[in-house]
Design a protein around this motif. Structure first.
Motif, PDB file in Angstrom:
ATOM      1  N   VAL A 112      43.522  48.164  42.854  1.00 59.09           N
ATOM      2  CA  VAL A 112      42.255  48.264  42.127  1.00 59.09           C
ATOM      3  C   VAL A 112      42.434  47.878  40.662  1.00 59.09           C
ATOM      4  O   VAL A 112      41.667  47.065  40.114  1.00 59.09           O
ATOM      5  CB  VAL A 112      41.661  49.678  42.263  1.00 59.09           C
ATOM      6  N   CYS A 116      40.766  44.591  38.774  1.00 60.53           N
ATOM      7  CA  CYS A 116      39.913  44.732  37.588  1.00 60.53           C
ATOM      8  C   CYS A 116      40.424  43.848  36.452  1.00 60.53           C
ATOM      9  O   CYS A 116      39.619  43.237  35.721  1.00 60.53           O
ATOM     10  CB  CYS A 116      39.856  46.189  37.152  1.00 60.53           C
ATOM     11  N   SER A 117      41.738  43.754  36.293  1.00 61.80           N
ATOM     12  CA  SER A 117      42.303  42.887  35.260  1.00 61.80           C
ATOM     13  C   SER A 117      42.027  41.425  35.569  1.00 61.80           C
ATOM     14  O   SER A 117      41.604  40.658  34.692  1.00 61.80           O
ATOM     15  CB  SER A 117      43.809  43.119  35.151  1.00 61.80           C
ATOM     16  N   LYS A 119      39.671  40.163  37.363  1.00 66.00           N
ATOM     17  CA  LYS A 119      38.231  39.877  37.347  1.00 66.00           C
ATOM     18  C   LYS A 119      37.749  39.459  35.959  1.00 66.00           C
ATOM     19  O   LYS A 119      36.766  38.723  35.826  1.00 66.00           O
ATOM     20  CB  LYS A 119      37.481  41.117  37.822  1.00 66.00           C
ATOM     21  N   ARG A 120      38.423  39.916  34.920  1.00 63.10           N
ATOM     22  CA  ARG A 120      37.990  39.584  33.569  1.00 63.10           C
ATOM     23  C   ARG A 120      38.130  38.091  33.277  1.00 63.10           C
ATOM     24  O   ARG A 120      37.450  37.551  32.410  1.00 63.10           O
ATOM     25  CB  ARG A 120      38.786  40.403  32.549  1.00 63.10           C
ATOM     26  N   PRO A 145      36.468  45.597  42.908  1.00 62.81           N
ATOM     27  CA  PRO A 145      35.428  45.022  42.053  1.00 62.81           C
ATOM     28  C   PRO A 145      35.092  43.566  42.371  1.00 62.81           C
ATOM     29  O   PRO A 145      35.057  42.702  41.495  1.00 62.81           O
ATOM     30  CB  PRO A 145      36.044  45.151  40.659  1.00 62.81           C
TER      31      PRO A 145
END
Length: 240
Positions: A112, A116-117, A119-120, A145
């Motif tokens: 997770v 999230c990292s 996705k940026r 995400p």
């Protein structure tokens, strides 16, 4: 290592790469087995159910059967496994509920935060043989995400059929090298590479339990080879 500046999206195998299907299915099956087969090991049951996975999809890949979503195949495979173990007269609602075990799987510890990292900087999505509702349920339960849900049900085909990868490239409006498949399975990556995708191998040496024999290491010179998804995020310039 490939220059990552051209990568615009990352797509991920899910079962084994993002989530620990074996532990999750065994956990979900335990109460069922306590009622119907108390002497049966839950991990053995999970392994037996999973062994039906690829053969059932091959019926679709070969053209012998029209596409049906993975939830349908999983339920048919579950009935087959119950019959194999002599577990009979189980009410349909109980079978349906146990089939939802695949919707309630836990992610590997790194998944997770690393997603999230990533996705940026990148579009991220599953490229799974799991159907859309299955992917959504897993994601909402544990906080994956995703930017989109892609894979078998979108392409109406199962990996490693070429159209799963090529249609994903088309859907995202990318050139093949701009899309990176991340997977713990060498065969998945090999199929993606044949279509020109960038490839990233992440080691999951206990996906099939403590005595795993396959996919223990990268079996080709994939563009990225990492021990976990946090390492991939670092190599792609996404680490916190």
């Amino acid at each position: 290592m490939k220059n990552h500046t051209e990568i615009k999206a990352l797509v991920f195998d899910v079962f084994g790469t993002i989530v620990d299907w074996r532990s999750g299915v065994a956990r979900e099956a335990q109460s069922f087995l306590n009622r119907h087969a108390p002497g049966l090991n839950a991990f053995d049951f999970a392994d037996a159910w999973r062994r039906e996975y690829s053969p059932s999809m091959e019926e679709v890949r070969s053209g012998r059967r029209p596409y049906v979503r993975l939830d349908v195949l999983n339920r048919e495979n579950l009935v087959s496994v119950l019959t194999h173990y002599g577990i009979v007269d189980v009410p349909d609602p109980e079978i349906d509920e146990l089939n939802l075990a695949w919707h309630r799987l836990d992610p590997w510890p790194d998944a997770v935060a690393a997603l999230c990292s990533l996705k940026r900087k990148f579009i991220i999505a599953p490229l799974s043989n799991g159907n859309i509702r299955l992917m959504v349920d897993i994601a909402k339960r544990v906080g994956l995400p995703w930017d989109a849900i892609l894979g078998a049900e979108v392409a109406r085909a199962y990996k490693p059929s070429p159209q799963v990868y090529s249609e994903t490239v088309d859907i995202l409006g990318l050139a093949p090298p701009e899309l990176c498949l991340v997977a713990a399975h060498n065969s998945d990556l090999a199929a993606a590479r044949q279509l020109g995708l960038t490839t990233a191998f992440v080691a999951r040496p206990t996906e099939h339990g403590p005595h795993q024999r396959t996919d223990l290491k990268a079996e080709a010179a994939w563009d990225f080879v990492v021990d976990d998804l946090n390492e991939l995020a670092q190599q792609l310039g996404c680490a916190d």
